[in-house]
Design an enzyme around this catalytic site. Structure first.
Site, PDB file in Angstrom:
ATOM      1  N   CYS A 157       4.037  43.394  -2.258  1.00  0.00           N
ATOM      2  CA  CYS A 157       5.199  43.373  -3.410  1.00  0.00           C
ATOM      3  C   CYS A 157       5.046  44.291  -4.528  1.00  0.00           C
ATOM      4  O   CYS A 157       5.850  44.656  -5.117  1.00  0.00           O
ATOM      5  CB  CYS A 157       5.518  42.203  -3.673  1.00  0.00           C
ATOM      6  SG  CYS A 157       6.247  41.087  -2.423  1.00  0.00           S
TER       7      CYS A 157
HETATM    8  N1  CO8 Z   1      17.100  26.146   6.629  1.00  0.00           N
HETATM    9  C1  CO8 Z   1      17.427  24.715   6.386  1.00  0.00           C
HETATM   10  N2  CO8 Z   1      16.406  24.016   5.785  1.00  0.00           N
HETATM   11  C2  CO8 Z   1      15.255  24.463   5.516  1.00  0.00           C
HETATM   12  C3  CO8 Z   1      14.766  26.071   5.927  1.00  0.00           C
HETATM   13  C4  CO8 Z   1      15.905  26.627   6.442  1.00  0.00           C
HETATM   14  N3  CO8 Z   1      15.641  27.915   7.049  1.00  0.00           N
HETATM   15  N4  CO8 Z   1      13.582  26.144   5.357  1.00  0.00           N
HETATM   16  C5  CO8 Z   1      13.106  25.148   4.770  1.00  0.00           C
HETATM   17  N5  CO8 Z   1      14.176  24.021   4.642  1.00  0.00           N
HETATM   18  C6  CO8 Z   1      13.845  22.808   4.222  1.00  0.00           C
HETATM   19  C7  CO8 Z   1      12.441  22.301   4.309  1.00  0.00           C
HETATM   20  O1  CO8 Z   1      12.153  21.652   5.573  1.00  0.00           O
HETATM   21  C8  CO8 Z   1      12.479  21.288   3.246  1.00  0.00           C
HETATM   22  O2  CO8 Z   1      13.034  19.947   3.588  1.00  0.00           O
HETATM   23  P1  CO8 Z   1      12.709  18.436   3.227  1.00  0.00           P
HETATM   24  O3  CO8 Z   1      12.675  18.771   1.511  1.00  0.00           O
HETATM   25  O4  CO8 Z   1      13.265  17.714   4.020  1.00  0.00           O
HETATM   26  O5  CO8 Z   1      11.010  18.743   3.494  1.00  0.00           O
HETATM   27  C9  CO8 Z   1      13.493  21.894   2.244  1.00  0.00           C
HETATM   28  O6  CO8 Z   1      14.193  22.815   2.926  1.00  0.00           O
HETATM   29  C10 CO8 Z   1      12.963  22.492   0.942  1.00  0.00           C
HETATM   30  O7  CO8 Z   1      11.887  23.434   1.363  1.00  0.00           O
HETATM   31  P2  CO8 Z   1      10.994  24.394   0.855  1.00  0.00           P
HETATM   32  O8  CO8 Z   1      10.239  23.346  -0.198  1.00  0.00           O
HETATM   33  O9  CO8 Z   1      10.145  25.151   1.685  1.00  0.00           O
HETATM   34  O10 CO8 Z   1      12.040  25.166   0.075  1.00  0.00           O
HETATM   35  P3  CO8 Z   1      12.148  25.904  -1.100  1.00  0.00           P
HETATM   36  O11 CO8 Z   1      13.198  25.271  -2.343  1.00  0.00           O
HETATM   37  O12 CO8 Z   1      10.655  26.124  -1.974  1.00  0.00           O
HETATM   38  O13 CO8 Z   1      12.320  27.512  -0.907  1.00  0.00           O
HETATM   39  C11 CO8 Z   1      11.531  29.648  -0.388  1.00  0.00           C
HETATM   40  C12 CO8 Z   1      11.770  28.318   0.122  1.00  0.00           C
HETATM   41  C13 CO8 Z   1      12.868  30.231  -0.547  1.00  0.00           C
HETATM   42  C14 CO8 Z   1      10.558  30.334   0.544  1.00  0.00           C
HETATM   43  C15 CO8 Z   1      10.867  29.570  -1.816  1.00  0.00           C
HETATM   44  O14 CO8 Z   1       9.794  28.514  -1.897  1.00  0.00           O
HETATM   45  C16 CO8 Z   1      10.453  30.645  -2.509  1.00  0.00           C
HETATM   46  O15 CO8 Z   1      11.020  31.986  -2.644  1.00  0.00           O
HETATM   47  N6  CO8 Z   1       9.161  31.036  -2.971  1.00  0.00           N
HETATM   48  C17 CO8 Z   1       8.737  32.155  -3.330  1.00  0.00           C
HETATM   49  C18 CO8 Z   1       8.255  33.069  -2.380  1.00  0.00           C
HETATM   50  C19 CO8 Z   1       7.841  34.547  -2.580  1.00  0.00           C
HETATM   51  O16 CO8 Z   1       8.107  35.146  -3.536  1.00  0.00           O
HETATM   52  N7  CO8 Z   1       7.129  34.781  -1.784  1.00  0.00           N
HETATM   53  C20 CO8 Z   1       6.859  36.236  -1.783  1.00  0.00           C
HETATM   54  C21 CO8 Z   1       6.555  36.616  -0.499  1.00  0.00           C
HETATM   55  S1  CO8 Z   1       6.719  38.465   0.015  1.00  0.00           S
HETATM   56  C22 CO8 Z   1       5.359  39.263  -0.825  1.00  0.00           C
HETATM   57  O17 CO8 Z   1       4.588  38.801  -1.502  1.00  0.00           O
HETATM   58  C23 CO8 Z   1       4.964  40.212   0.024  1.00  0.00           C
HETATM   59  C24 CO8 Z   1       5.302  40.325   1.317  1.00  0.00           C
HETATM   60  C25 CO8 Z   1       5.355  41.709   1.918  1.00  0.00           C
HETATM   61  C26 CO8 Z   1       6.247  41.954   2.855  1.00  0.00           C
HETATM   62  C27 CO8 Z   1       6.373  41.002   4.117  1.00  0.00           C
HETATM   63  C28 CO8 Z   1       7.376  41.621   5.232  1.00  0.00           C
HETATM   64  C29 CO8 Z   1       7.400  40.695   6.522  1.00  0.00           C
END
Ligand code: CO8
Length: 374
Positions: A157
Protein backbone atom coordinates in the site's frame (compact mmCIF):
# COMPACT_ATOMS: atom_id res chain seq x y z
CA UNK A 1 20.46 26.18 -1.57
CA UNK A 2 18.56 22.91 -1.80
CA UNK A 3 16.68 22.10 -5.00
CA UNK A 4 12.91 22.78 -4.94
CA UNK A 5 11.11 19.65 -6.13
CA UNK A 6 7.55 19.85 -7.42
CA UNK A 7 4.70 17.55 -8.35
CA UNK A 8 3.65 18.97 -11.71
CA UNK A 9 1.20 16.45 -13.16
CA UNK A 10 -1.16 13.71 -12.00
CA UNK A 11 -3.00 11.06 -14.00
CA UNK A 12 -5.82 8.66 -13.12
CA UNK A 13 -7.00 5.83 -15.35
CA UNK A 14 -10.14 3.86 -14.45
CA UNK A 15 -10.54 0.34 -15.86
CA UNK A 16 -13.58 -0.11 -18.10
CA UNK A 17 -15.49 -2.54 -15.85
CA UNK A 18 -17.06 -2.26 -12.40
CA UNK A 19 -18.35 -4.81 -9.88
CA UNK A 20 -20.88 -3.58 -7.32
CA UNK A 21 -21.16 -5.02 -3.81
CA UNK A 22 -24.50 -6.56 -4.82
CA UNK A 23 -22.99 -8.36 -7.83
CA UNK A 24 -20.03 -9.58 -5.78
CA UNK A 25 -22.20 -10.82 -2.92
CA UNK A 26 -24.65 -12.60 -5.26
CA UNK A 27 -21.78 -14.51 -6.84
CA UNK A 28 -20.10 -15.28 -3.48
CA UNK A 29 -23.36 -16.49 -1.94
CA UNK A 30 -24.06 -18.74 -4.95
CA UNK A 31 -20.55 -20.17 -4.55
CA UNK A 32 -21.19 -20.74 -0.80
CA UNK A 33 -24.50 -22.50 -1.50
CA UNK A 34 -22.80 -24.81 -3.94
CA UNK A 35 -19.90 -25.44 -1.52
CA UNK A 36 -22.27 -26.18 1.38
CA UNK A 37 -24.36 -28.52 -0.80
CA UNK A 38 -21.23 -30.41 -1.89
CA UNK A 39 -20.09 -30.68 1.75
CA UNK A 40 -23.57 -31.43 3.12
CA UNK A 41 -22.55 -34.80 4.65
CA UNK A 42 -19.52 -33.37 6.49
CA UNK A 43 -21.57 -30.38 7.67
CA UNK A 44 -24.35 -32.72 8.93
CA UNK A 45 -21.73 -34.90 10.68
CA UNK A 46 -20.31 -31.81 12.41
CA UNK A 47 -16.81 -32.24 10.95
CA UNK A 48 -17.12 -29.10 8.81
CA UNK A 49 -18.82 -25.79 9.45
CA UNK A 50 -21.25 -24.47 6.86
CA UNK A 51 -19.95 -21.27 5.30
CA UNK A 52 -22.14 -18.20 5.99
CA UNK A 53 -23.34 -15.76 3.33
CA UNK A 54 -21.69 -12.42 2.67
CA UNK A 55 -23.73 -9.21 2.77
CA UNK A 56 -23.61 -5.97 0.76
CA UNK A 57 -24.87 -4.04 3.80
CA UNK A 58 -22.02 -5.40 5.96
CA UNK A 59 -19.43 -4.49 3.34
CA UNK A 60 -20.58 -0.89 3.04
CA UNK A 61 -20.92 -0.43 6.79
CA UNK A 62 -17.59 -2.10 7.69
CA UNK A 63 -15.51 -0.54 4.92
CA UNK A 64 -17.37 2.25 3.08
CA UNK A 65 -16.87 0.38 -0.21
CA UNK A 66 -19.82 0.28 -2.64
CA UNK A 67 -18.17 -0.72 -5.89
CA UNK A 68 -14.78 -1.39 -7.45
CA UNK A 69 -13.22 -1.16 -10.91
CA UNK A 70 -11.84 -4.30 -12.45
CA UNK A 71 -9.43 -4.67 -15.34
CA UNK A 72 -11.29 -7.77 -16.59
CA UNK A 73 -14.74 -8.68 -15.31
CA UNK A 74 -15.09 -11.90 -17.26
CA UNK A 75 -14.74 -14.93 -14.96
CA UNK A 76 -14.70 -13.16 -11.58
CA UNK A 77 -18.39 -13.65 -10.84
CA UNK A 78 -18.61 -17.18 -12.33
CA UNK A 79 -19.21 -19.67 -9.52
CA UNK A 80 -17.12 -22.24 -11.39
CA UNK A 81 -14.15 -19.90 -11.59
CA UNK A 82 -14.17 -17.01 -9.04
CA UNK A 83 -11.21 -15.17 -10.56
CA UNK A 84 -10.79 -12.91 -13.59
CA UNK A 85 -10.09 -14.50 -16.97
CA UNK A 86 -7.26 -12.29 -18.24
CA UNK A 87 -6.13 -13.22 -21.76
CA UNK A 88 -2.48 -14.27 -21.93
CA UNK A 89 -0.18 -11.86 -23.77
CA UNK A 90 2.91 -13.05 -25.59
CA UNK A 91 6.42 -11.64 -25.19
CA UNK A 92 6.03 -9.43 -28.26
CA UNK A 93 2.85 -7.79 -26.92
CA UNK A 94 2.45 -4.94 -24.42
CA UNK A 95 1.98 -6.42 -20.94
CA UNK A 96 -1.25 -5.78 -19.04
CA UNK A 97 0.39 -3.65 -16.36
CA UNK A 98 2.45 -1.68 -18.88
CA UNK A 99 -0.80 -0.88 -20.70
CA UNK A 100 -2.45 0.24 -17.45
CA UNK A 101 0.66 2.24 -16.56
CA UNK A 102 0.78 3.97 -19.95
CA UNK A 103 -2.89 4.96 -19.70
CA UNK A 104 -2.23 6.90 -16.48
CA UNK A 105 1.26 8.11 -17.44
CA UNK A 106 0.05 9.81 -20.63
CA UNK A 107 -2.58 11.76 -18.65
CA UNK A 108 -0.01 12.81 -16.02
CA UNK A 109 2.49 13.91 -18.69
CA UNK A 110 -0.20 15.94 -20.52
CA UNK A 111 -1.24 17.61 -17.25
CA UNK A 112 2.39 18.50 -16.53
CA UNK A 113 2.88 19.77 -20.09
CA UNK A 114 5.73 17.29 -20.59
CA UNK A 115 6.75 14.60 -23.06
CA UNK A 116 8.95 11.54 -22.71
CA UNK A 117 12.00 13.66 -23.57
CA UNK A 118 11.57 15.59 -20.30
CA UNK A 119 11.69 12.39 -18.21
CA UNK A 120 14.76 10.31 -17.43
CA UNK A 121 13.59 8.12 -14.53
CA UNK A 122 10.52 5.87 -14.49
CA UNK A 123 9.40 4.07 -11.34
CA UNK A 124 6.58 1.56 -11.55
CA UNK A 125 5.59 1.08 -7.93
CA UNK A 126 2.69 -1.06 -6.80
CA UNK A 127 1.66 -4.08 -4.72
CA UNK A 128 2.44 -6.70 -7.41
CA UNK A 129 4.13 -6.85 -10.78
CA UNK A 130 3.04 -9.48 -13.23
CA UNK A 131 6.60 -10.68 -13.90
CA UNK A 132 10.03 -10.33 -12.38
CA UNK A 133 11.92 -8.97 -15.38
CA UNK A 134 12.36 -7.07 -17.57
CA UNK A 135 10.87 -4.44 -15.25
CA UNK A 136 7.44 -3.14 -16.23
CA UNK A 137 9.00 0.34 -15.82
CA UNK A 138 11.52 -0.40 -18.59
CA UNK A 139 8.70 -1.52 -20.89
CA UNK A 140 6.88 1.76 -20.16
CA UNK A 141 10.09 3.74 -20.63
CA UNK A 142 10.54 2.10 -24.05
CA UNK A 143 6.90 2.77 -25.09
CA UNK A 144 7.21 6.47 -24.17
CA UNK A 145 10.61 6.89 -25.85
CA UNK A 146 12.26 7.91 -22.58
CA UNK A 147 16.05 7.94 -22.32
CA UNK A 148 17.47 7.13 -18.90
CA UNK A 149 16.37 4.33 -16.63
CA UNK A 150 13.39 2.64 -15.03
CA UNK A 151 12.81 0.15 -12.25
CA UNK A 152 9.94 -1.51 -10.40
CA UNK A 153 9.46 -1.38 -6.65
CA UNK A 154 7.00 -3.19 -4.40
CA UNK A 155 5.93 -1.80 -1.04
CA UNK A 156 2.26 -2.91 -1.03
CA UNK A 157 0.00 0.00 0.00
CA UNK A 158 2.92 2.40 0.43
CA UNK A 159 4.52 1.75 -2.95
CA UNK A 160 3.39 5.09 -4.39
CA UNK A 161 4.50 7.34 -1.52
CA UNK A 162 7.78 5.48 -1.12
CA UNK A 163 8.44 5.90 -4.86
CA UNK A 164 7.57 9.60 -4.69
CA UNK A 165 10.19 9.96 -1.96
CA UNK A 166 12.75 8.14 -4.14
CA UNK A 167 11.85 10.57 -6.96
CA UNK A 168 12.34 13.63 -4.71
CA UNK A 169 15.72 12.34 -3.57
CA UNK A 170 16.86 11.72 -7.17
CA UNK A 171 15.76 15.19 -8.29
CA UNK A 172 17.48 16.83 -5.33
CA UNK A 173 20.66 14.83 -5.93
CA UNK A 174 20.61 15.71 -9.63
CA UNK A 175 20.49 12.09 -10.78
CA UNK A 176 17.24 12.81 -12.65
CA UNK A 177 15.69 15.88 -14.35
CA UNK A 178 12.14 14.54 -14.52
CA UNK A 179 10.58 11.48 -12.89
CA UNK A 180 7.44 9.52 -13.69
CA UNK A 181 6.04 7.49 -10.77
CA UNK A 182 3.31 5.08 -11.92
CA UNK A 183 1.05 2.73 -9.92
CA UNK A 184 -0.68 0.18 -12.15
CA UNK A 185 -2.55 -1.60 -9.36
CA UNK A 186 -3.80 -4.86 -10.87
CA UNK A 187 -4.98 -6.41 -7.61
CA UNK A 188 -7.83 -8.62 -8.86
CA UNK A 189 -5.70 -11.69 -9.76
CA UNK A 190 -4.56 -11.89 -6.09
CA UNK A 191 -7.99 -11.47 -4.49
CA UNK A 192 -9.49 -14.64 -3.01
CA UNK A 193 -13.09 -14.16 -4.20
CA UNK A 194 -14.03 -17.25 -2.13
CA UNK A 195 -12.98 -15.59 1.15
CA UNK A 196 -15.86 -13.79 2.90
CA UNK A 197 -13.49 -11.63 4.97
CA UNK A 198 -11.65 -10.13 2.02
CA UNK A 199 -13.54 -10.78 -1.25
CA UNK A 200 -14.85 -7.20 -1.30
CA UNK A 201 -11.74 -5.22 -0.37
CA UNK A 202 -9.79 -4.54 -3.58
CA UNK A 203 -10.16 -2.85 -6.94
CA UNK A 204 -7.96 -2.24 -9.99
CA UNK A 205 -6.80 1.21 -11.12
CA UNK A 206 -3.76 3.04 -12.47
CA UNK A 207 -2.32 6.38 -11.31
CA UNK A 208 0.75 8.39 -12.26
CA UNK A 209 2.62 11.46 -11.02
CA UNK A 210 5.24 13.63 -12.75
CA UNK A 211 7.90 15.26 -10.55
CA UNK A 212 10.54 17.74 -11.62
CA UNK A 213 12.60 20.68 -10.40
CA UNK A 214 10.69 23.92 -9.85
CA UNK A 215 12.81 25.75 -12.46
CA UNK A 216 11.55 23.51 -15.29
CA UNK A 217 7.89 23.42 -14.18
CA UNK A 218 5.28 25.05 -16.48
CA UNK A 219 2.22 23.30 -15.05
CA UNK A 220 -0.95 25.20 -14.06
CA UNK A 221 -1.28 23.10 -10.89
CA UNK A 222 2.00 22.30 -9.18
CA UNK A 223 2.99 21.51 -5.61
CA UNK A 224 6.29 22.03 -3.86
CA UNK A 225 7.28 18.97 -1.82
CA UNK A 226 8.20 20.39 1.60
CA UNK A 227 9.14 17.06 3.13
CA UNK A 228 8.64 13.31 2.86
CA UNK A 229 9.05 10.38 5.20
CA UNK A 230 8.93 6.60 4.79
CA UNK A 231 8.70 4.19 7.72
CA UNK A 232 8.36 0.41 7.95
CA UNK A 233 7.72 -1.93 10.87
CA UNK A 234 7.56 -5.70 10.35
CA UNK A 235 4.12 -7.28 10.79
CA UNK A 236 2.57 -10.58 9.75
CA UNK A 237 -0.96 -9.20 9.83
CA UNK A 238 -1.24 -8.57 6.09
CA UNK A 239 0.37 -11.14 3.83
CA UNK A 240 0.58 -12.28 0.24
CA UNK A 241 2.91 -15.26 -0.04
CA UNK A 242 2.71 -15.94 -3.74
CA UNK A 243 6.23 -16.26 -5.10
CA UNK A 244 8.69 -18.14 -7.25
CA UNK A 245 10.07 -20.33 -4.45
CA UNK A 246 6.74 -22.24 -4.35
CA UNK A 247 8.01 -24.27 -7.33
CA UNK A 248 10.96 -25.55 -5.31
CA UNK A 249 8.97 -25.94 -2.11
CA UNK A 250 6.47 -28.17 -3.93
CA UNK A 251 3.65 -26.00 -2.57
CA UNK A 252 0.67 -24.78 -4.57
CA UNK A 253 1.50 -21.25 -5.74
CA UNK A 254 -2.23 -20.61 -6.10
CA UNK A 255 -3.20 -22.06 -2.69
CA UNK A 256 -5.37 -19.86 -0.48
CA UNK A 257 -2.44 -19.31 1.93
CA UNK A 258 -0.57 -17.67 -0.92
CA UNK A 259 -3.34 -15.22 -1.84
CA UNK A 260 -4.00 -11.96 0.02
CA UNK A 261 -5.09 -12.51 3.62
CA UNK A 262 -5.04 -10.38 6.73
CA UNK A 263 -6.09 -9.96 10.30
CA UNK A 264 -8.22 -6.91 9.46
CA UNK A 265 -9.21 -6.03 13.01
CA UNK A 266 -5.59 -5.99 14.23
CA UNK A 267 -4.50 -3.98 11.20
CA UNK A 268 -7.20 -1.44 11.94
CA UNK A 269 -6.23 -1.12 15.60
CA UNK A 270 -2.46 -1.00 15.10
CA UNK A 271 -2.17 1.09 11.94
CA UNK A 272 -4.55 3.97 12.82
CA UNK A 273 -2.49 5.31 15.77
CA UNK A 274 0.76 4.69 13.86
CA UNK A 275 -0.51 6.73 10.90
CA UNK A 276 -1.81 9.58 13.11
CA UNK A 277 1.50 9.79 15.04
CA UNK A 278 3.47 9.67 11.81
CA UNK A 279 1.45 12.53 10.28
CA UNK A 280 1.69 14.67 13.40
CA UNK A 281 5.49 14.28 13.50
CA UNK A 282 5.93 14.83 9.78
CA UNK A 283 3.83 18.01 9.69
CA UNK A 284 5.78 19.40 12.67
CA UNK A 285 9.07 18.45 11.00
CA UNK A 286 8.35 20.80 8.08
CA UNK A 287 7.44 23.62 10.48
CA UNK A 288 3.65 23.41 10.10
CA UNK A 289 0.80 22.64 12.48
CA UNK A 290 -2.29 20.47 11.92
CA UNK A 291 -4.61 23.48 11.27
CA UNK A 292 -2.24 24.55 8.44
CA UNK A 293 -3.23 21.46 6.43
CA UNK A 294 -6.08 22.21 4.02
CA UNK A 295 -6.28 18.75 2.44
CA UNK A 296 -5.59 15.20 3.58
CA UNK A 297 -5.10 12.84 0.61
CA UNK A 298 -5.13 9.67 2.68
CA UNK A 299 -4.73 5.99 1.83
CA UNK A 300 -8.10 4.48 0.97
CA UNK A 301 -8.51 1.13 2.74
CA UNK A 302 -11.45 1.75 5.00
CA UNK A 303 -13.59 4.85 5.59
CA UNK A 304 -13.67 4.22 9.33
CA UNK A 305 -9.85 4.19 9.46
CA UNK A 306 -9.64 7.55 7.67
CA UNK A 307 -12.29 9.08 9.93
CA UNK A 308 -10.51 7.83 13.04
CA UNK A 309 -7.13 9.17 11.91
CA UNK A 310 -8.41 12.63 10.93
CA UNK A 311 -10.57 12.88 14.07
CA UNK A 312 -7.52 12.18 16.18
CA UNK A 313 -5.46 14.78 14.31
CA UNK A 314 -8.08 17.53 14.04
CA UNK A 315 -9.98 16.90 17.26
CA UNK A 316 -13.19 16.85 15.19
CA UNK A 317 -14.60 15.17 12.09
CA UNK A 318 -12.92 16.18 8.83
CA UNK A 319 -15.21 17.49 6.11
CA UNK A 320 -15.44 15.65 2.78
CA UNK A 321 -13.45 18.49 1.19
CA UNK A 322 -10.68 18.31 3.80
CA UNK A 323 -10.21 14.53 3.61
CA UNK A 324 -11.79 13.23 0.40
CA UNK A 325 -13.02 9.63 0.34
CA UNK A 326 -12.77 7.78 -2.98
CA UNK A 327 -12.96 4.18 -1.78
CA UNK A 328 -16.75 4.09 -2.14
CA UNK A 329 -16.22 4.14 -5.92
CA UNK A 330 -12.75 2.51 -6.16
CA UNK A 331 -12.47 0.20 -3.08
CA UNK A 332 -8.94 -0.35 -1.75
CA UNK A 333 -6.59 0.07 -4.70
CA UNK A 334 -3.43 -0.67 -2.69
CA UNK A 335 -0.85 2.10 -3.21
CA UNK A 336 -2.99 4.12 -5.64
CA UNK A 337 -5.65 5.19 -3.11
CA UNK A 338 -4.07 8.42 -1.84
CA UNK A 339 -2.96 9.28 -5.38
CA UNK A 340 -6.53 8.87 -6.73
CA UNK A 341 -7.68 11.27 -3.99
CA UNK A 342 -4.92 13.70 -5.04
CA UNK A 343 -5.81 13.36 -8.75
CA UNK A 344 -9.48 14.12 -8.14
CA UNK A 345 -9.18 16.76 -5.42
CA UNK A 346 -6.22 19.08 -5.85
CA UNK A 347 -7.00 21.69 -8.49
CA UNK A 348 -9.29 23.76 -6.23
CA UNK A 349 -6.53 24.55 -3.70
CA UNK A 350 -5.16 28.12 -3.73
CA UNK A 351 -1.48 29.10 -3.94
CA UNK A 352 0.06 28.67 -0.51
CA UNK A 353 -2.40 25.99 0.64
CA UNK A 354 -0.85 22.91 2.25
CA UNK A 355 -1.81 19.27 1.87
CA UNK A 356 -0.55 15.83 2.86
CA UNK A 357 -0.41 12.66 0.79
CA UNK A 358 -0.22 9.65 3.12
CA UNK A 359 -0.35 5.87 2.72
CA UNK A 360 -0.41 3.08 5.31
CA UNK A 361 -0.64 -0.67 4.99
CA UNK A 362 1.16 -3.97 4.60
CA UNK A 363 4.68 -4.27 5.90
CA UNK A 364 3.60 -2.35 7.97
CA UNK A 365 4.55 0.66 5.90
CA UNK A 366 3.67 4.35 6.18
CA UNK A 367 4.72 7.02 3.71
CA UNK A 368 3.87 10.72 3.51
CA UNK A 369 4.62 13.89 1.60
CA UNK A 370 3.73 17.39 2.80
CA UNK A 371 3.14 19.71 -0.17
CA UNK A 372 2.34 23.38 -0.82
CA UNK A 373 0.38 24.63 -3.83
CA UNK A 374 2.46 27.06 -5.94
N1 CO8 B 1 -20.40 -10.32 5.04
C1 CO8 B 1 -21.10 -10.37 6.19
N2 CO8 B 1 -20.53 -10.46 7.41
C2 CO8 B 1 -19.20 -10.51 7.46
C3 CO8 B 1 -18.38 -10.46 6.30
C4 CO8 B 1 -19.04 -10.35 5.05
N3 CO8 B 1 -18.36 -10.29 3.90
N4 CO8 B 1 -17.09 -10.51 6.67
C5 CO8 B 1 -17.08 -10.59 8.01
N5 CO8 B 1 -18.35 -10.61 8.49
C6 CO8 B 1 -18.78 -10.71 9.88
C7 CO8 B 1 -17.78 -11.46 10.71
O1 CO8 B 1 -18.01 -12.85 10.63
C8 CO8 B 1 -18.03 -10.91 12.09
O2 CO8 B 1 -19.13 -11.56 12.66
P1 CO8 B 1 -19.16 -11.90 14.25
O3 CO8 B 1 -19.14 -10.56 14.91
O4 CO8 B 1 -20.42 -12.67 14.40
O5 CO8 B 1 -17.90 -12.68 14.50
C9 CO8 B 1 -18.45 -9.47 11.83
O6 CO8 B 1 -18.86 -9.41 10.46
C10 CO8 B 1 -17.33 -8.47 12.02
O7 CO8 B 1 -16.14 -8.95 11.34
P2 CO8 B 1 -14.76 -8.24 11.41
O8 CO8 B 1 -14.40 -7.98 12.82
O9 CO8 B 1 -13.77 -8.96 10.56
O10 CO8 B 1 -15.15 -6.88 10.66
P3 CO8 B 1 -14.53 -5.46 10.79
O11 CO8 B 1 -15.57 -4.55 11.29
O12 CO8 B 1 -13.19 -5.44 11.44
O13 CO8 B 1 -14.28 -5.09 9.25
C11 CO8 B 1 -12.48 -5.00 7.68
C12 CO8 B 1 -13.41 -5.90 8.48
C13 CO8 B 1 -13.31 -4.20 6.70
C14 CO8 B 1 -11.49 -5.87 6.92
C15 CO8 B 1 -11.75 -4.04 8.64
O14 CO8 B 1 -11.20 -4.74 9.72
C16 CO8 B 1 -10.62 -3.27 7.98
O15 CO8 B 1 -10.79 -2.59 6.98
N6 CO8 B 1 -9.42 -3.34 8.53
C17 CO8 B 1 -8.28 -2.64 7.96
C18 CO8 B 1 -7.73 -3.49 6.93
C19 CO8 B 1 -6.70 -2.85 6.09
O16 CO8 B 1 -6.57 -1.66 5.94
N7 CO8 B 1 -5.96 -3.66 5.47
C20 CO8 B 1 -5.01 -3.25 4.54
C21 CO8 B 1 -5.03 -4.25 3.51
S1 CO8 B 1 -4.33 -3.82 2.05
C22 CO8 B 1 -2.67 -3.56 2.13
O17 CO8 B 1 -2.12 -3.11 3.06
C23 CO8 B 1 -1.83 -3.90 0.99
C24 CO8 B 1 -2.36 -4.97 0.18
C25 CO8 B 1 -1.84 -4.90 -1.20
C26 CO8 B 1 -2.82 -5.26 -2.27
C27 CO8 B 1 -3.41 -6.62 -2.19
C28 CO8 B 1 -4.26 -6.94 -3.41
C29 CO8 B 1 -4.93 -8.28 -3.38
Amino acid sequence: MSTEVVISGAGLWRPLHTITNEELVASYNAWVDRHNAEQAAAIAAGTLEAKPHSSAEFIEKASGIRSRYTYVKDGTLEVERMRPRIPHRGEDELSHQAEMALNAARIALANAGKTGSDIDMVIVSCAYTERSYPAIAIEVQHALGIEGFGFDMLVACSAATFALQRACDALKAGSARGVLVINPELTSPQVNYCDRDSHFIFGDVSTAIVLERADTCRSAHSYTVLGSRAVTLYSNNIRSNFGYVARAEDTDPFGTDNLFHQNGRKVFKEVCPMAADHLEAQIAAVGLTIPDIRRWWLHQANINMNQLITRRLLGRDATAREAPIVLDEFANTASAGSIIAFCLYHEDLAAGDHGVICSFGAGYSIGSLVVRKR
